[in-house]
Structure formats: structure tokens, C-alpha cells
Design a protein around this motif. Structure first.
Motif, PDB file in Angstrom:
ATOM      1  N   THR A   3       0.851  -1.182   0.000  1.00  0.00           N
ATOM      2  CA  THR A   3       0.000   0.000   0.000  1.00  0.00           C
ATOM      3  C   THR A   3       0.889   1.236   0.000  1.00  0.00           C
ATOM      4  O   THR A   3       1.766   1.371   0.855  1.00  0.00           O
ATOM      5  N   PHE A   4       0.664   2.123  -0.967  1.00  0.00           N
ATOM      6  CA  PHE A   4       1.421   3.365  -1.047  1.00  0.00           C
ATOM      7  C   PHE A   4       0.596   4.470  -0.415  1.00  0.00           C
ATOM      8  O   PHE A   4      -0.540   4.731  -0.814  1.00  0.00           O
ATOM      9  N   ASP A   5       1.177   5.122   0.605  1.00  0.00           N
ATOM     10  CA  ASP A   5       0.457   6.040   1.475  1.00  0.00           C
ATOM     11  C   ASP A   5       1.430   7.133   1.914  1.00  0.00           C
ATOM     12  O   ASP A   5       2.479   6.833   2.502  1.00  0.00           O
ATOM     13  N   ASP A   6       1.089   8.398   1.641  1.00  0.00           N
ATOM     14  CA  ASP A   6       1.975   9.499   2.025  1.00  0.00           C
ATOM     15  C   ASP A   6       2.277   9.514   3.516  1.00  0.00           C
ATOM     16  O   ASP A   6       3.340  10.007   3.936  1.00  0.00           O
ATOM     17  N   SER A   7       1.358   9.017   4.344  1.00  0.00           N
ATOM     18  CA  SER A   7       1.554   9.074   5.793  1.00  0.00           C
ATOM     19  C   SER A   7       2.215   7.821   6.353  1.00  0.00           C
ATOM     20  O   SER A   7       2.318   7.668   7.571  1.00  0.00           O
ATOM     21  N   ALA A   8       2.666   6.907   5.496  1.00  0.00           N
ATOM     22  CA  ALA A   8       3.411   5.736   5.971  1.00  0.00           C
ATOM     23  C   ALA A   8       4.720   6.187   6.609  1.00  0.00           C
ATOM     24  O   ALA A   8       5.193   7.310   6.402  1.00  0.00           O
ATOM     25  N   LEU A   9       5.326   5.316   7.387  1.00  0.00           N
ATOM     26  CA  LEU A   9       6.517   5.689   8.144  1.00  0.00           C
ATOM     27  C   LEU A   9       7.754   5.851   7.271  1.00  0.00           C
ATOM     28  O   LEU A   9       8.637   6.651   7.590  1.00  0.00           O
ATOM     29  N   SER A  10       7.856   5.093   6.183  1.00  0.00           N
ATOM     30  CA  SER A  10       9.083   5.148   5.396  1.00  0.00           C
ATOM     31  C   SER A  10       8.825   4.692   3.970  1.00  0.00           C
ATOM     32  O   SER A  10       7.748   4.166   3.647  1.00  0.00           O
ATOM     33  N   GLU A  11       9.824   4.897   3.121  1.00  0.00           N
ATOM     34  CA  GLU A  11       9.778   4.401   1.756  1.00  0.00           C
ATOM     35  C   GLU A  11      10.226   2.941   1.716  1.00  0.00           C
ATOM     36  O   GLU A  11      10.838   2.434   2.664  1.00  0.00           O
ATOM     37  N   LEU A  12       9.935   2.278   0.600  1.00  0.00           N
ATOM     38  CA  LEU A  12      10.530   0.971   0.360  1.00  0.00           C
ATOM     39  C   LEU A  12      12.045   1.125   0.355  1.00  0.00           C
ATOM     40  O   LEU A  12      12.578   2.152  -0.069  1.00  0.00           O
TER      41      LEU A  12
END
Length: 241
Positions: A125-134
Motif C-alpha cells: 500500500t502506497f500512502d503518504d503518511s506511511a513511516l518510510s519508503e521501500l
């Protein structure tokens, strides 16, 4: 609950501190609808690259592009997330995914991440509010990630739009655009192949402004999300004029 209506009643007073006088000006009511999330999906398998060619060679996926038709939403988009379901690939560093909205807005979701690894049946899931990038190198796991782009910049064949591409999903925030949202993807190096077996999905957080005339947009995010009991959570509110 999400989508419910709340009535806020404001008590208005005019206070003269120097003379200790308080004038009660009465109350005013505002009704507003709580944000809700709506998901649209295309569950058709996406082969990377297409089986119409030698899969050991670089090339576009099939379907290219993979569409999701969005209709019937009202209000404003406060947030967009994208999910790839059941992704497997023998070398995901070769993969590039591009999301294009009906009005031509475009964001690069993933490009040249996870060097030196493989992926097996993961949900991204790609989400601006995720903790980090892949990660740039190493294995990837199922979960929420910020859009993740690494050099070199990818090239997509027609009919995909040319770059440069945005690196955030917030470019889609604002007025809702009905129509076909398109996912373009390719494998740009030889020797590996895979598929997004479960297709992909778009999830919109829909906002309804209290005053339809005002030109203010308020967006709230929570991090981490979800949060476990006893841990800290940060709520961030952004107001744009």
C-alpha cells in the motif's frame, strides 16, 4: 462513525473585560459530515511484463494501462492510497509503477526499489503518511510505504504520459475527479518476471467542507496508523487556503 453528520453548536459572547460586562449573542449551529473512506478496485491480474512477449525481456505489463473507473463521489479528496495485491516478482528492482488521474495528474508510486531481492505474494500500500519508503536494496514485505523512487528515472512507453512525475499522492487532494484512473507499469531490465495477481485498488478519504463557499481545505493524518494501546500517536492537521 465515518460518514455520519455532526452538529456543532457555538455559544457566542461579547466580553468587555474592563467593565466586566458579558453580552450573550446566542448560538449558531454548523452541520458537517465526518470523513469516510471509499475503495475502488480492479482485480484483474497484471503480468510483469506481458505474456504477449518473451517474459525474460524488458517491456510493459498487461494490462497497460490497468484502469479503475471512479464515479459517484461527492465532496473533496483528503487522501488517496494505492494497494497492489499479491505481488510476486523475481527481481522487483526492475519494476516501475505510475498512477495517472483522469485530469492528467501523475505520481510515481515505485521505481527501482529493493535491489538484490525477490518478492513473493506481498501486498503493498502506497500512502503518504506511511513511516518510510521501500528500501533501496534488500527485501520488501507487505505493508504501507511512502511512494518510493530511486535513480535512474524510469521511462514509460505510449500511451503513458512523459515525466517528470510527482513523488507524493497528495497531488490528487482537492476536488474529486470522476473517470478512469490509470496504473502504468513496466519491467525495464531483462531476465526476470512476475505478476500482481490480485490487481490493484484505490482508496479515497472523502471530506465534506462545512462551508461550501469557503476556499479552505483541512486535512488530518495520524501516525502511526494503526496505533497500539499504550503507544504514542501524532495527529497532524494541515489547513490550505
Amino acid at each position: 462513525s465515518a460518514g455520519d453528520t455532526i452538529v456543532a453548536t457555538l455559544q457566542l459572547k461579547d466580553i468587555n473585560v474592563a467593565q466586566s460586562i458579558t453580552n450573550n449573542l446566542g448560538t449558531v449551529n454548523f452541520s458537517f459530515v465526518l470523513p469516510k473512506t471509499v475503495t475502488f478496485a480492479n482485480t484483474n491480474r497484471i503480468d510483469i511484463p506481458t505474456t504477449l512477449q518473451d517474459q525474460q525481456q524488458p517491456g510493459p505489463v498487461f494490462l497497460y494501462p490497468s484502469p479503475i473507473t471512479v464515479t459517484g463521489l461527492t465532496g473533496l479528496v483528503g487522501k488517496v492510497t494505492v494497494t497492489l495485491s499479491n505481488l510476486s516478482h523475481t527481481f522487483p528492482h526492475d519494476l516501475n509503477f505510475l498512477l495517472v488521474g483522469p485530469n492528467g495528474t501523475k505520481t510515481l508510486l515505485m521505481s527501482h526499489a529493493a535491489d538484490g531481492s525477490s518478492a513473493s505474494a506481498i501486498d503493498l500500500t502506497f500512502d503518504d503518511s506511511a513511516l518510510s519508503e521501500l528500501p533501496a536494496s534488500g527485501g520488501v514485505t507487505s505493508g504501507a510505504w511512502k511512494p518510493s523512487q530511486y535513480a535512474p528515472a524510469p521511462t514509460f512507453t505510449n500511451p503513458a504520459p512523459a515525466g517528470p512525475y510527482s513523488s507524493v499522492l497528495s497531488v490528487f487532494n482537492g476536488p474529486i475527479t470522476d473517470g478512469d484512473w490509470l496504473l502504468y507499469a513496466n519491467d525495464d531490465s531483462g531476465g526476470d518476471f512476475g505478476a500482481v495477481v490480485g490487481g490493484w485498488a484505490l482508496t479515497f478519504t472523502v471530506l465534506n467542507p462545512v462551508n461550501q463557499i469557503a476556499d479552505l481545505l483541512a486535512v488530518g493524518t495520524a501516525s502511526p496508523n494503526p496505533v497500539f494501546a499504550g503507544n504514542n500517536v501524532t495527529n497532524t492537521f494541515s489547513i490550505t487556503n
